[in-house]
Design a protein around this motif. Structure first.
Motif, PDB file in Angstrom:
ATOM      1  N   TYR A  30     -19.968  34.355 -13.141  1.00 30.03           N
ATOM      2  CA  TYR A  30     -20.507  35.704 -13.069  1.00 30.03           C
ATOM      3  C   TYR A  30     -20.491  36.150 -11.612  1.00 30.03           C
ATOM      4  N   CYS A  31     -19.975  37.341 -11.345  1.00 32.80           N
ATOM      5  CA  CYS A  31     -19.958  37.891  -9.996  1.00 32.80           C
ATOM      6  C   CYS A  31     -21.269  38.627  -9.754  1.00 32.80           C
ATOM      7  N   VAL A  32     -22.071  38.135  -8.830  1.00 32.44           N
ATOM      8  CA  VAL A  32     -23.366  38.757  -8.571  1.00 32.44           C
ATOM      9  C   VAL A  32     -23.205  40.070  -7.813  1.00 32.44           C
ATOM     10  N   GLN A  33     -22.087  40.268  -7.113  1.00 28.47           N
ATOM     11  CA  GLN A  33     -21.848  41.550  -6.426  1.00 28.47           C
ATOM     12  C   GLN A  33     -21.463  42.643  -7.422  1.00 28.47           C
ATOM     13  N   CYS A  34     -20.531  42.329  -8.326  1.00 26.38           N
ATOM     14  CA  CYS A  34     -20.075  43.312  -9.337  1.00 26.38           C
ATOM     15  C   CYS A  34     -21.016  43.395 -10.526  1.00 26.38           C
ATOM     16  N   GLU A  35     -21.851  42.367 -10.681  1.00 31.59           N
ATOM     17  CA  GLU A  35     -22.737  42.218 -11.839  1.00 31.59           C
ATOM     18  C   GLU A  35     -21.943  42.252 -13.139  1.00 31.59           C
ATOM     19  N   ARG A  36     -20.881  41.425 -13.173  1.00 30.23           N
ATOM     20  CA  ARG A  36     -20.029  41.329 -14.359  1.00 30.23           C
ATOM     21  C   ARG A  36     -19.562  39.893 -14.538  1.00 30.23           C
ATOM     22  N   TRP A  37     -19.331  39.538 -15.799  1.00 27.78           N
ATOM     23  CA  TRP A  37     -18.770  38.232 -16.117  1.00 27.78           C
ATOM     24  C   TRP A  37     -17.302  38.228 -15.747  1.00 27.78           C
ATOM     25  N   GLU A  38     -16.798  37.050 -15.383  1.00 27.62           N
ATOM     26  CA  GLU A  38     -15.368  36.887 -15.152  1.00 27.62           C
ATOM     27  C   GLU A  38     -14.619  37.435 -16.367  1.00 27.62           C
ATOM     28  N   GLN A  39     -13.538  38.127 -16.123  1.00 30.25           N
ATOM     29  CA  GLN A  39     -12.750  38.704 -17.217  1.00 30.25           C
ATOM     30  C   GLN A  39     -11.426  37.981 -17.367  1.00 30.25           C
ATOM     31  N   PRO A  40     -11.000  37.597 -18.539  1.00 30.08           N
ATOM     32  CA  PRO A  40     -11.823  37.623 -19.743  1.00 30.08           C
ATOM     33  C   PRO A  40     -12.896  36.543 -19.662  1.00 30.08           C
ATOM     34  N   THR A  41     -14.013  36.809 -20.295  1.00 31.74           N
ATOM     35  CA  THR A  41     -15.126  35.857 -20.264  1.00 31.74           C
ATOM     36  C   THR A  41     -14.734  34.592 -21.001  1.00 31.74           C
ATOM     37  N   ARG A  42     -14.907  33.475 -20.329  1.00 35.40           N
ATOM     38  CA  ARG A  42     -14.659  32.159 -20.944  1.00 35.40           C
ATOM     39  C   ARG A  42     -15.923  31.335 -20.739  1.00 35.40           C
ATOM     40  N   TRP A  43     -16.593  31.024 -21.818  1.00 36.97           N
ATOM     41  CA  TRP A  43     -17.815  30.233 -21.723  1.00 36.97           C
ATOM     42  C   TRP A  43     -17.453  28.787 -21.437  1.00 36.97           C
ATOM     43  N   LEU A  44     -18.241  28.148 -20.602  1.00 33.02           N
ATOM     44  CA  LEU A  44     -18.007  26.766 -20.196  1.00 33.02           C
ATOM     45  C   LEU A  44     -18.667  25.807 -21.180  1.00 33.02           C
ATOM     46  N   ALA A  45     -18.030  24.689 -21.401  1.00 33.22           N
ATOM     47  CA  ALA A  45     -18.581  23.670 -22.293  1.00 33.22           C
ATOM     48  C   ALA A  45     -19.855  23.083 -21.675  1.00 33.22           C
ATOM     49  N   HIS A  46     -20.893  22.960 -22.477  1.00 35.05           N
ATOM     50  CA  HIS A  46     -22.169  22.431 -21.982  1.00 35.05           C
ATOM     51  C   HIS A  46     -22.005  21.039 -21.384  1.00 35.05           C
ATOM     52  N   LYS A  47     -21.179  20.206 -21.981  1.00 36.43           N
ATOM     53  CA  LYS A  47     -20.984  18.851 -21.460  1.00 36.43           C
ATOM     54  C   LYS A  47     -20.412  18.892 -20.050  1.00 36.43           C
ATOM     55  N   ASP A  48     -19.429  19.749 -19.811  1.00 35.93           N
ATOM     56  CA  ASP A  48     -18.828  19.862 -18.475  1.00 35.93           C
ATOM     57  C   ASP A  48     -19.841  20.363 -17.457  1.00 35.93           C
ATOM     58  N   VAL A  49     -20.639  21.346 -17.847  1.00 36.74           N
ATOM     59  CA  VAL A  49     -21.653  21.896 -16.948  1.00 36.74           C
ATOM     60  C   VAL A  49     -22.707  20.837 -16.641  1.00 36.74           C
ATOM     61  N   THR A  50     -23.165  20.139 -17.678  1.00 40.79           N
ATOM     62  CA  THR A  50     -24.173  19.089 -17.502  1.00 40.79           C
ATOM     63  C   THR A  50     -23.655  18.000 -16.572  1.00 40.79           C
ATOM     64  N   ASP A  51     -22.398  17.588 -16.766  1.00 42.03           N
ATOM     65  CA  ASP A  51     -21.807  16.558 -15.895  1.00 42.03           C
ATOM     66  C   ASP A  51     -21.764  17.027 -14.441  1.00 42.03           C
ATOM     67  N   CYS A  52     -21.408  18.271 -14.222  1.00 42.45           N
ATOM     68  CA  CYS A  52     -21.333  18.826 -12.867  1.00 42.45           C
ATOM     69  C   CYS A  52     -22.720  18.907 -12.228  1.00 42.45           C
ATOM     70  N   LEU A  53     -23.689  19.363 -12.983  1.00 39.46           N
ATOM     71  CA  LEU A  53     -25.043  19.550 -12.445  1.00 39.46           C
ATOM     72  C   LEU A  53     -25.765  18.235 -12.167  1.00 39.46           C
ATOM     73  N   ARG A  54     -25.357  17.188 -12.855  1.00 42.45           N
ATOM     74  CA  ARG A  54     -26.008  15.889 -12.684  1.00 42.45           C
ATOM     75  C   ARG A  54     -26.001  15.456 -11.213  1.00 42.45           C
ATOM     76  N   ALA A  55     -24.932  15.765 -10.490  1.00 43.56           N
ATOM     77  CA  ALA A  55     -24.830  15.386  -9.066  1.00 43.56           C
ATOM     78  C   ALA A  55     -25.900  16.070  -8.213  1.00 43.56           C
TER      79      ALA A  55
END
Length: 126
Positions: A16-41
Protein backbone atom coordinates in the motif's frame (compact mmCIF):
# COMPACT_ATOMS: atom_id res chain seq x y z
CA UNK A 1 2.99 -3.39 3.82
CA UNK A 2 -0.50 -2.76 5.19
CA UNK A 3 -3.63 -4.78 5.93
CA UNK A 4 -7.33 -4.43 5.62
CA UNK A 5 -9.91 -6.41 7.50
CA UNK A 6 -12.80 -7.72 5.43
CA UNK A 7 -16.31 -7.69 6.81
CA UNK A 8 -16.03 -11.39 7.61
CA UNK A 9 -12.87 -10.73 9.69
CA UNK A 10 -10.37 -11.97 7.09
CA UNK A 11 -7.11 -10.01 7.20
CA UNK A 12 -5.84 -9.15 3.73
CA UNK A 13 -2.22 -8.02 3.52
CA UNK A 14 -0.67 -6.24 0.57
CA UNK A 15 1.54 -3.41 -0.61
CA UNK A 16 0.00 0.00 0.00
CA UNK A 17 1.37 3.43 -0.94
CA UNK A 18 0.90 5.72 2.05
CA UNK A 19 1.54 8.82 -0.13
CA UNK A 20 -1.09 7.94 -2.78
CA UNK A 21 -3.31 6.16 -0.23
CA UNK A 22 -3.89 3.33 -2.70
CA UNK A 23 -3.17 -0.37 -2.92
CA UNK A 24 -0.58 -1.54 -5.43
CA UNK A 25 -2.31 -2.04 -8.77
CA UNK A 26 -3.38 -4.62 -9.53
CA UNK A 27 -3.90 -5.54 -5.90
CA UNK A 28 -2.27 -8.85 -5.03
CA UNK A 29 -2.86 -10.08 -1.51
CA UNK A 30 0.14 -11.70 0.16
CA UNK A 31 0.01 -15.20 1.58
CA UNK A 32 -0.25 -15.15 5.38
CA UNK A 33 2.48 -17.78 5.69
CA UNK A 34 4.95 -15.65 3.71
CA UNK A 35 4.11 -12.54 5.73
CA UNK A 36 4.38 -14.44 9.03
CA UNK A 37 7.77 -15.87 8.00
CA UNK A 38 9.04 -12.39 7.10
CA UNK A 39 7.76 -10.76 10.29
CA UNK A 40 9.25 -13.45 12.51
CA UNK A 41 12.71 -11.85 12.07
CA UNK A 42 11.32 -8.67 13.68
CA UNK A 43 9.40 -10.45 16.47
CA UNK A 44 6.22 -9.08 14.88
CA UNK A 45 2.93 -10.63 13.81
CA UNK A 46 0.21 -9.82 11.29
CA UNK A 47 -1.58 -7.92 14.09
CA UNK A 48 1.37 -5.47 14.16
CA UNK A 49 0.83 -4.45 10.52
CA UNK A 50 -1.03 -1.12 10.34
CA UNK A 51 -4.67 -1.44 9.27
CA UNK A 52 -5.81 0.79 6.40
CA UNK A 53 -9.44 -0.32 6.15
CA UNK A 54 -11.70 -2.22 8.51
CA UNK A 55 -14.96 -3.31 6.91
CA UNK A 56 -16.37 -5.41 9.77
CA UNK A 57 -19.14 -2.88 10.48
CA UNK A 58 -20.21 -2.40 6.85
CA UNK A 59 -23.77 -3.68 6.19
CA UNK A 60 -24.85 -5.82 3.23
CA UNK A 61 -26.45 -3.60 0.56
CA UNK A 62 -29.22 -6.21 0.11
CA UNK A 63 -30.25 -7.24 3.63
CA UNK A 64 -28.29 -4.99 6.01
CA UNK A 65 -26.47 -7.85 7.76
CA UNK A 66 -23.08 -6.93 9.24
CA UNK A 67 -20.06 -9.04 8.30
CA UNK A 68 -19.84 -8.42 4.58
CA UNK A 69 -17.43 -9.40 1.83
CA UNK A 70 -16.38 -7.06 -0.96
CA UNK A 71 -18.02 -8.05 -4.20
CA UNK A 72 -16.25 -6.88 -7.36
CA UNK A 73 -18.44 -6.39 -10.42
CA UNK A 74 -15.52 -7.45 -12.61
CA UNK A 75 -13.88 -10.61 -11.20
CA UNK A 76 -10.32 -9.81 -10.09
CA UNK A 77 -8.90 -12.63 -12.18
CA UNK A 78 -9.54 -10.49 -15.27
CA UNK A 79 -7.37 -7.58 -14.10
CA UNK A 80 -4.63 -8.47 -16.59
CA UNK A 81 -6.97 -9.20 -19.51
CA UNK A 82 -5.92 -6.96 -22.45
CA UNK A 83 -9.41 -5.43 -22.72
CA UNK A 84 -9.57 -4.63 -18.99
CA UNK A 85 -6.00 -4.01 -17.78
CA UNK A 86 -5.77 -0.30 -18.72
CA UNK A 87 -9.10 0.42 -17.02
CA UNK A 88 -8.67 -1.88 -14.05
CA UNK A 89 -8.61 0.88 -11.40
CA UNK A 90 -12.07 2.00 -12.57
CA UNK A 91 -13.38 -1.58 -12.67
CA UNK A 92 -11.89 -2.31 -9.25
CA UNK A 93 -13.70 0.65 -7.72
CA UNK A 94 -17.08 -0.87 -8.69
CA UNK A 95 -17.72 -2.83 -5.54
CA UNK A 96 -20.59 -3.64 -3.24
CA UNK A 97 -20.55 -5.02 0.31
CA UNK A 98 -22.55 -8.26 0.38
CA UNK A 99 -23.12 -10.72 3.21
CA UNK A 100 -21.82 -14.22 2.54
CA UNK A 101 -25.27 -15.48 1.55
CA UNK A 102 -25.91 -12.73 -1.01
CA UNK A 103 -22.33 -12.84 -2.32
CA UNK A 104 -22.60 -16.59 -2.91
CA UNK A 105 -26.08 -16.16 -4.37
CA UNK A 106 -24.75 -13.64 -6.91
CA UNK A 107 -21.95 -15.99 -7.94
CA UNK A 108 -24.25 -19.02 -8.05
CA UNK A 109 -26.53 -17.20 -10.48
CA UNK A 110 -24.07 -15.16 -12.57
CA UNK A 111 -20.73 -16.99 -12.43
CA UNK A 112 -21.44 -20.61 -11.44
CA UNK A 113 -18.38 -21.80 -13.39
CA UNK A 114 -15.99 -19.60 -11.41
CA UNK A 115 -13.23 -21.50 -9.59
CA UNK A 116 -13.06 -21.47 -5.79
CA UNK A 117 -16.80 -21.11 -5.39
CA UNK A 118 -16.92 -24.35 -3.39
CA UNK A 119 -18.22 -22.39 -0.39
CA UNK A 120 -21.57 -21.97 -2.11
CA UNK A 121 -24.67 -21.18 -0.06
CA UNK A 122 -26.20 -24.36 -1.54
CA UNK A 123 -23.47 -26.66 -0.26
CA UNK A 124 -25.22 -27.33 3.06
CA UNK A 125 -28.48 -28.18 1.26
CA UNK A 126 -27.03 -30.70 -1.20
Amino acid sequence: MRKQIAGNGTKQIGWYCVQCERWEQPTRWLAHKDVTDCLRAYQATIDNIPTVNDYRDVPCVVCGQIGTETHHWMPQKFNSHPDVEAEWPAWQSLQAPLCKYHHDLWHDLVTPWMPRRGNSRRKDNE
